[in-house]
Design an enzyme around this catalytic site. Structure first.
Site, short mmCIF file in Angstrom:
data_model
loop_
_atom_site.label_atom_id
_atom_site.label_comp_id
_atom_site.label_asym_id
_atom_site.label_seq_id
_atom_site.Cartn_x
_atom_site.Cartn_y
_atom_site.Cartn_z
N HIS A 145 -28.29 -19.68 -2.58
CA HIS A 145 -26.83 -19.68 -2.39
C HIS A 145 -26.45 -18.63 -1.34
CE1 HIS A 145 -22.57 -19.90 -3.79
NE2 HIS A 145 -22.57 -18.64 -3.39
N GLU A 146 -27.03 -17.45 -1.45
CA GLU A 146 -26.72 -16.38 -0.50
C GLU A 146 -27.25 -16.74 0.89
OE1 GLU A 146 -24.62 -14.33 -1.22
OE2 GLU A 146 -24.63 -14.77 -3.35
N HIS A 149 -24.87 -18.93 2.60
CA HIS A 149 -23.73 -18.22 3.21
C HIS A 149 -24.12 -17.73 4.61
CE1 HIS A 149 -20.67 -18.30 0.25
NE2 HIS A 149 -21.30 -17.61 -0.68
N GLU A 231 -17.58 -21.62 -1.08
CA GLU A 231 -18.46 -21.47 -2.24
C GLU A 231 -19.07 -22.82 -2.63
OE1 GLU A 231 -19.61 -18.83 -3.73
OE2 GLU A 231 -18.46 -17.63 -2.30
#
Lengths: 433, 185
Positions: A145-146, A149, A231
């Site tokens: 997930h990071e 980003h 997100e």
């Protein structure tokens, strides 16, 4: 693939432009309120100048500011091989050009964030609370997930949007306080002079006042709207990178059980975390005032991806779970027609560490980054020496033999590694501590 | 005169567009090559880790000499394989032998408690994952590159300079596709 995603951010861009409009309008109104005929232009110039300066600061110093504020400390491969490996796996999956730096934050709140304005300078930080709770697959989901980003350029994007929000807040604060403190004198002065200038000036003043109160609120709502969208996209990308949405879903589930707040986070930096670090404050007014979509919804969408891990699957699951038909994924991502198969649950570690062991490992990791020295006496007793202990030697509390204390920073990492990967056998002895 | 200048202008712009597209294709092709070499890096890493593993396990697994010998043999076959097809097959066999080994390890609690072994196990798990992820990244890059070759207008440039489509990395049988997930418990 990732380049396409980056190019196709039209909707987020519209929100971004709206925030810019807010800033310019605020500058114009304040300018015209102070200097009626053509102060508006000057106001816009001042507003943009504030934004530019803040942007430059955060562009060149944002990474170190954010890492510094959160108290993150960089770790090496030796200190936590598993975390390092998981990050490297995601680096490979996302074809990142360089290995991101890895930081750890000494906080019991399970969370993680990414920073770095471009993939080459990226860094990923996780909290001790996260490492103590999740297993390998879940850690992979969080890191993915990071990493998303970073790949989707969210860090850069949210930094600029956050700076714009900050500029709006500063402008309206200065204006409102100026009005408040100079209230008496200026109103008397104005009542005399306004007879000549007419009612127009008073009306502009009132409009500027109202807008100065409303603009920060509007900008904040827009900022949060952008954040929520990013997100969802990061969740979808994480599922695609790992081919295993369940990992992230169950990590989110574990994270949502925790009630700890991260005191170092604030409303501007919150969108870079995996879950809202201010959950006790931010969630009261539900959806509109939150940087993150509700965790339960994110989990449901991820678990709804039964037939594949592609963007299409995420979009379908999103529509089914929320009942909305808005597109979360940029259209270029949805063009991706190949099927993306799910993979089976990953490795289960031999003798998965108990919660207690995991906590102790993370405690040792924090001590290692804080330059504690790890000694093992011949009698089997393990001793952790804090960095401010200055004596060269001390008697072992267990057997009385004299133990030499190595200098701070000398070969402590290798010793730390030994204690981190301690085997069950050794744990028995170390429990004497 | 004006017409000639206009024509010249158009030609110059066209040349720049062609150069841009050509460079983009070259960049994509290099990314595909780079992704392919990443797979090799990870396969080599696995070959490097296996002797350590066998060495560590030897002392504990007196009755499993056959299993250990199988691993060593599969490793050397994989290292000697030349063609891409042979390589894929040999590496698949190696994965199979490894997963059998980790099933057997379950019967040796002392080995599972060995510190060295635990560290090696994390490394091997991660390497297996990295092999899978580098294949996945390679296929992503190939997809992107092939799309660019097929789509207008870059397909014209690709045809002119004969850019070839790359092949996806496909694992032949389903068993092998599942095997790289080493299960330790």
């Amino acid at each position: 693939m990732w380049e396409l995603i980056k190019q196709n951010q039209r909707k987020s861009f519209v929100l971004f432009i709206l925030m810019g409009g807010c800033l310019i309008l605020l500058g114009y109104l304040i300018g015209s309120a102070y200097a009626p005929p053509d102060g508006g232009i000057a106001g816009v110039v001042v507003a943009l100048a504030i934004w530019m300066v803040l942007s430059l600061i955060s562009y060149f110093g944002g990474d170190s500011i954010m890492l510094g504020v959160s108290g993150a400390k960089e770790i090496t491969r030796d200190m936590h091989p598993q975390l390092y490996n998981v990050v490297e796996e995601m680096k490979i999956a996302g074809s990142l050009p360089t290995m991101p730096k890895i930081y750890i934050i000494d906080s019991p709140a399970p969370n993680a964030f990414a920073t770095g304005r471009k993939p080459e300078t990226a860094a990923i930080a996780v909290t001790a609370g996260l490492l103590a709770r999740v297993n390998r697959d879940e850690l992979q989901g969080v890191v993915a997930h990071e990493m998303s980003h970073i790949l989707n350029r969210d860090v850069l994007y949210m930094t600029f949007a956050g700076v714009m929000l900050g500029a709006i807040a500063i402008l309206s604060q200065v204006f409102l306080r100026g009005m408040w403190y100079s209230g008496h004198s200026s109103s008397r002065y104005r009542s005399r002079s306004s007879s000549g200038r007419g009612q127009g000036q008073a009306i502009i003043m009132i409009v500027a006042l109202v807008f100065a109160i409303l603009a920060p609120i509007m900008a904040r709502l827009l900022y949060f709207a952008i954040s929520r969208k990013r997100e969802y996209l990061a969740d979808a990308s994480a599922a695609r990178l790992t081919r295993y949405p369940e990992g992230l879903a169950s990590a989110l589930e574990k994270i949502s059980d925790s009630k700890d707040d991260l005191p170092s986070a604030n409303a501007i930096t919150a969108p870079l975390y995996i879950v809202n670090p201010l959950k006790n404050k931010g969630m009261k007014l539900s959806d509109l005032t939150s940087t993150h979509p509700p965790i339960s919804l994110r989990i449901k969408i991820l678990r709804g991806m039964a037939s594949g891990a592609g963007y299409n699957n995420y979009q379908k699951a999103f529509s089914r779970v929320t009942g909305q038909h808005s597109t979360i994924i940029p259209s270029s991502g949805l063009k991706d027609t190949e099927t993306v198969p799910l993979r089976a649950a990953g490795t289960t570690e031999a003798a998965p560490p108990t919660a207690k062991d995991q906590n102790r490992q993370v405690g040792d990791l924090i001590r290692a980054v804080n330059q504690f020295r790890f000694l093992t006496c011949t009698c089997g007793l393990k001793i952790k020496v804090p960095p401010d202990f200055t004596q060269a030697a001390f008697p072992c509390p267990g057997c009385g033999a004299s133990l030499a204390v190595p200098a701070v920073g000398a070969a402590t990492f290798a010793a730390a590694l030994h204690s981190l990967t301690g085997t069950p056998n050794q744990k028995r002895t170390s429990s004497q501590r | 005169m004006v017409f000639a200048l206009l024509l010249l202008g158009i030609i110059v712009v066209l040349v720049f567009i062609v150069i841009g597209m050509y460079n983009a294709l070259i960049q994509l092709r290099n990314q595909v090559k780079n992704a392919w070499s990443q797979i090799d890096v990870q396969l080599k890493r696995r070959h490097d880790l296996i002797p350590n593993l066998v060495e560590t396990a030897k002392g504990y697994m007196m009755h499993e000499r056959q299993t250990l010998e199988n691993i060593t043999a599969a490793r050397s076959r994989a290292m000697q394989a030349e063609s891409v097809g042979d390589k894929a097959k040999a590496e698949g066999e190696l994965s199979g032998v490894m997963s059998k080994f980790f099933l057997v390890v379950e019967n040796y609690p002392d080995l599972k408690a060995n510190q060295n072994f635990l560290a090696l196990q994390e490394e091997l798990t991660s390497t297996e994952n990295k092999i899978a992820f580098s294949r996945q990244a390679y296929n992503d890059q190939v997809l992107f590159y092939n799309n660019k070759i097929q789509m207008f207008p870059s397909n014209i440039i690709a045809g002119m300079f004969s850019f070839q489509q790359s092949e996806f990395f496909q694992v032949e049988d389903k068993a092998e596709r599942d095997v790289p997930k080493v299960s330790f418990s």
